[in-house]
Design a protein around this motif. Structure first.
Motif, PDB file in Angstrom:
ATOM      1  N   GLY A  84       0.880  -0.841   0.206  1.00 35.77           N
ATOM      2  CA  GLY A  84      -0.038  -0.099  -0.290  1.00 35.77           C
ATOM      3  C   GLY A  84       0.731   1.336  -0.057  1.00 35.77           C
ATOM      4  O   GLY A  84       2.000   1.564  -0.356  1.00 35.77           O
ATOM      5  N   ASP A  85       0.175   2.507   0.166  1.00 38.29           N
ATOM      6  CA  ASP A  85       0.672   3.659   0.272  1.00 38.29           C
ATOM      7  C   ASP A  85       0.786   4.612  -0.600  1.00 38.29           C
ATOM      8  O   ASP A  85       2.014   5.102  -0.906  1.00 38.29           O
ATOM      9  CB  ASP A  85       2.152   3.707   1.007  1.00 38.29           C
ATOM     10  CG  ASP A  85       1.529   3.280   2.611  1.00 38.29           C
ATOM     11  OD1 ASP A  85       0.417   3.726   3.109  1.00 38.29           O
ATOM     12  OD2 ASP A  85       2.103   2.466   3.329  1.00 38.29           O
TER      13      ASP A  85
ATOM     14  N   GLU B 266      -6.722  -5.734   6.542  1.00 42.22           N
ATOM     15  CA  GLU B 266      -5.163  -4.542   6.281  1.00 42.22           C
ATOM     16  C   GLU B 266      -4.129  -4.811   7.311  1.00 42.22           C
ATOM     17  O   GLU B 266      -4.370  -5.417   8.167  1.00 42.22           O
ATOM     18  CB  GLU B 266      -5.967  -2.852   7.051  1.00 42.22           C
ATOM     19  CG  GLU B 266      -5.534  -2.267   5.318  1.00 42.22           C
ATOM     20  CD  GLU B 266      -6.103  -0.720   6.080  1.00 42.22           C
ATOM     21  OE1 GLU B 266      -4.788   0.410   6.416  1.00 42.22           O
ATOM     22  OE2 GLU B 266      -7.032  -0.642   6.695  1.00 42.22           O
TER      23      GLU B 266
ATOM     24  N   ARG C   4      -1.111  -3.741   9.039  1.00 38.92           N
ATOM     25  CA  ARG C   4      -0.085  -2.511   9.818  1.00 38.92           C
ATOM     26  C   ARG C   4       0.826  -3.289  10.752  1.00 38.92           C
ATOM     27  O   ARG C   4       0.280  -4.430  11.540  1.00 38.92           O
ATOM     28  CB  ARG C   4      -1.000  -1.475  10.496  1.00 38.92           C
ATOM     29  CG  ARG C   4      -2.201  -1.042   9.308  1.00 38.92           C
ATOM     30  CD  ARG C   4      -3.470   0.064   9.948  1.00 38.92           C
ATOM     31  NE  ARG C   4      -3.829   0.310   9.002  1.00 38.92           N
ATOM     32  CZ  ARG C   4      -4.317   1.831   8.832  1.00 38.92           C
ATOM     33  NH1 ARG C   4      -3.489   2.380   9.482  1.00 38.92           N
ATOM     34  NH2 ARG C   4      -4.499   1.742   8.131  1.00 38.92           N
TER      35      ARG C   4
ATOM     36  N   TYR D 217      -3.850  -6.159   2.415  1.00 36.82           N
ATOM     37  CA  TYR D 217      -3.534  -4.886   1.979  1.00 36.82           C
ATOM     38  C   TYR D 217      -2.350  -4.446   3.066  1.00 36.82           C
ATOM     39  O   TYR D 217      -2.822  -4.336   4.296  1.00 36.82           O
ATOM     40  CB  TYR D 217      -4.438  -3.580   1.968  1.00 36.82           C
ATOM     41  CG  TYR D 217      -4.002  -1.947   1.496  1.00 36.82           C
ATOM     42  CD1 TYR D 217      -3.606  -2.034   0.349  1.00 36.82           C
ATOM     43  CD2 TYR D 217      -4.506  -0.995   2.376  1.00 36.82           C
ATOM     44  CE1 TYR D 217      -3.083  -0.814  -0.001  1.00 36.82           C
ATOM     45  CE2 TYR D 217      -4.262  -0.007   2.188  1.00 36.82           C
ATOM     46  CZ  TYR D 217      -4.131  -0.015   0.731  1.00 36.82           C
ATOM     47  OH  TYR D 217      -2.926   1.541   0.759  1.00 36.82           O
TER      48      TYR D 217
ATOM     49  N   THR E 246       0.179  -1.971   4.696  1.00 38.40           N
ATOM     50  CA  THR E 246       0.501  -0.254   4.886  1.00 38.40           C
ATOM     51  C   THR E 246       1.670  -0.146   5.891  1.00 38.40           C
ATOM     52  O   THR E 246       2.149  -1.176   6.572  1.00 38.40           O
ATOM     53  CB  THR E 246      -0.796   0.587   5.596  1.00 38.40           C
ATOM     54  OG1 THR E 246      -0.452  -0.149   6.553  1.00 38.40           O
ATOM     55  CG2 THR E 246      -2.078   0.498   4.471  1.00 38.40           C
TER      56      THR E 246
ATOM     57  N   ASP F 264       2.351   1.988   8.100  1.00 41.18           N
ATOM     58  CA  ASP F 264       2.351   2.747   9.671  1.00 41.18           C
ATOM     59  C   ASP F 264       2.843   2.585  10.747  1.00 41.18           C
ATOM     60  O   ASP F 264       2.415   1.172  10.621  1.00 41.18           O
ATOM     61  CB  ASP F 264       0.328   2.137   9.924  1.00 41.18           C
ATOM     62  CG  ASP F 264      -0.311   3.985   8.445  1.00 41.18           C
ATOM     63  OD1 ASP F 264      -0.400   3.534   7.961  1.00 41.18           O
ATOM     64  OD2 ASP F 264      -1.114   3.984   9.358  1.00 41.18           O
TER      65      ASP F 264
END
Length: 587
Positions: A341-342, A511, A513, A542, A544, A546
């Protein structure tokens, strides 16, 4: 009946719900121009001088020729200092034949800006810091250099506008209205630049803010070159404020359809009103009642250099991924696809993605058998034109040489960082048409999609059915909630995806993280979560950045711990498998 989500997204209080720059004068020094000249901030200058340099660089590019090649690299403590080693990496990698010459920035502003354009917009930095974005717009209109009284530059030059007098005592809203009343015809339509002059917002009380920082001036060269209205209203997205009323007027003024719904592209960043660990209005769509704005996450130094180039290069589109074999859905297996992601953020495209891709290639070369498919989110705006397309082409080459199956998905939410479900019918239709072209350019049928938690049912009833009417070819959307820990209310307890009109596939959020935040998972914990999926389950993962997720290395670590019945597939195959599963359900 109108759904609660539809009511909330249309109601004027909806933003509250998430609460939410070649010739010089005779005898005066000037610089000769070469393909790339690096302006080195070799000492800490005032923010006003650095701002003037950024605006001036954009104005110089409008003169044509090789003058468009200025590139500012920072020293300690400045906006352009964020990643100078990476900046030099890309200059050396993409343009190794071009010389780079260091120039002192203050001397540059004096000799190649003020003494070139002979016109200045004068202001007081000490008392008018909060008006600096609008002062930049004045400079763009007058094709002049913004100069602060405190810097003692430009003596004897023509002052085309003295904001220190004319705007003495003005609020940000008053300065915006002054430009709208007098100079709005200068600026481009359907584009805006938001750049915070230095407001800091208190997370414990997001409507409390103080002017303690420095202007985010890295986007100003782009604004000056393209004559885009530049502004910032500290409470511009908060209903019933004077700032909000003026923001609504900005939308009507700079929208080509008068604010009826045509999407407006916003460069820069609105970090006002932080809430739930994020910035409530960063995607822009929920800022005004027209719901017609979307952001390009373009907050990197020298964005004008990247988006506009002398030869106007474009990415090698369409991207053609590796040819894949078709798979037959096996209900005894679990299928997952891993997405990095990102990629909506130019920062990550420029400073992170190439590192991750190099890590992946190294691991795939070490052990080809462990090289699972991987998808990369990428902003379509980055591939449209300019030197950012050179970066994208370089990433394309890295993907094709990884040794694995690398593909692209559109980032949230497609063409722009936005919430399309909030848009009007006209806005949604235009957005879908443009986004479908972006999907084709990137060789994908998949996109990440974000909405606020309260608006999903409305989005399912309005936005996604328009996709089904637009094309019968399957389209997949990887859903992510805002805030991501909030319940979504779209899926049953065991549902992996939802289908709209047999062609639009909405995948349940999954997600990953990794940080100290609640809900973060280690590689082993993420593997355990996937291993617990029931046979037949289909899910994108997904990822990311973070916190501290080391995307590639931790993904390889996680995949090593998956059960034998779990298969990592590419995102296009994931969609095909979902289509097969849906078809089997209906038989």
């Amino acid at each position: 009946k109108k759904s609660l989500g539809m009511f909330l997204s249309r109601f004027p209080l909806s933003p509250f719900i998430p609460l939410f720059l070649h010739f010089a004068l005779l005898l005066r020094p000037s610089y000769s121009f070469s393909p790339i000249r690096t302006l080195r901030l070799n000492q800490t200058y005032s923010i006003s001088i650095e701002t003037g340099a950024s605006v001036c660089v954009g104005m110089l590019r409008t003169q044509g020729g090789v003058q468009d090649s200025y590139y500012i690299i920072g020293g300690d403590g400045g906006q352009f200092s964020s990643n100078p080693d990476e900046d030099m990496y890309w200059l050396d990698t993409l343009y190794p034949e071009d010389p780079s010459v260091e120039i002192d920035v203050k001397e540059f502003v004096e000799t190649s800006c003020v003494y070139k354009f002979h016109k200045i917009v004068l202001y007081s930095y000490e008392t008018q810091r909060d008006l600096l974005p609008q002062i930049v717009s004045l400079a763009i209109h007058f094709n002049a250099v913004p100069v602060a009284i405190e810097d003692d530059l430009g003596s004897g030059e023509t002052v085309v506008f003295d904001a220190s007098k004319t705007w003495d005592g003005f609020t940000p809203a008053q300065s915006v209205e002054y430009i709208l009343d007098n100079y709005s015809a200068t600026f481009a339509k359907d584009k805006l630049v938001k750049t915070n002059p230095g407001y800091s917002y208190a997370h414990d009380h997001p409507l409390n803010y103080t002017l303690t920082g420095r202007i985010a001036y890295s986007v100003l060269d782009f604004a000056a070159e393209n004559k885009i209205f530049t502004f910032f209203l500290p409470t511009g997205c908060v209903p019933f404020t004077d700032d909000h009323k003026v923001h609504e007027r900005v939308i009507k003024t700079f929208s080509s359809d008068g604010g009826q719904g045509k999407p407006i592209t916003v460069f820069g960043y609105d970090n006002s009103v932080p809430l739930f660990g994020g910035d409530t209005y960063e995607a822009e769509t929920n800022c005004v009642r027209e719901h017609n704005m979307g952001q390009v996450a373009s907050h990197i130094p020298n964005i004008g250099f990247h988006l506009v180039g002398e030869k106007d290069p474009v990415a090698d589109l369409p991207f053609v991924p590796k040819e894949r074999e078709s798979k037959v859905y096996d209900a005894s297996k679990v299928y997952v696809a891993i997405i990095v992601g990102d990629g909506d953020n130019f920062w990550h495209l420029k400073y992170s993605h190439h590192t991750y891709m190099d890590q992946r290639k190294e691991k795939c070369n070490e052990n080809p058998e462990s090289c699972f498919p991987m998808a990369w989110s990428m902003s379509p705006e980055a591939a449209r034109s300019g030197r950012m397309a050179d970066v994208v082409n370089n990433l394309f080459a890295r993907m094709k040489s990884s040794g694995g199956d690398d593909r692209i998905v559109l980032p949230p939410s497609g063409s722009l960082y936005s919430y399309p479900g909030m848009m009007s019918d006209v806005g949604q239709e235009e957005y879908i048409e443009g986004m479908d072209e972006d999907l084709k350019n990137y060789g994908t049928r998949m996109s990440v999609h974000w909405e606020w938690f309260y608006d999903w049912m409305h989005t399912v009833k309005t936005y996604f059915p328009k996709w089904a009417s637009f094309t019968s070819e399957p389209r997949g959307f990887i859903l992510t909630n805002v805030p991501y820990l909030f319940p979504m209310g779209l899926f049953g307890l065991k549902s992996d995806f939802r289908v709209i009109n047999d062609s639009v596939y909405l995948f349940r959020p999954n997600e990953w993280r990794y940080s100290s935040q609640k809900g973060s998972l280690s590689p082993s914990e993420m593997a355990a979560k996937v291993n617990a999926f029931e046979p037949g389950y289909i899910s994108p993962i997904y990822t990311t950045r973070d916190g501290s997720l080391d995307v590639v290395n931790m993904s390889f670590e996680m995949v090593d711990m998956l059960n034998d019945n779990v298969e990592v597939v590419d995102v296009e195959t994931l969609l095909d498998l979902a289509v097969q599963k849906h078809g089997a359900r209906n038989e």
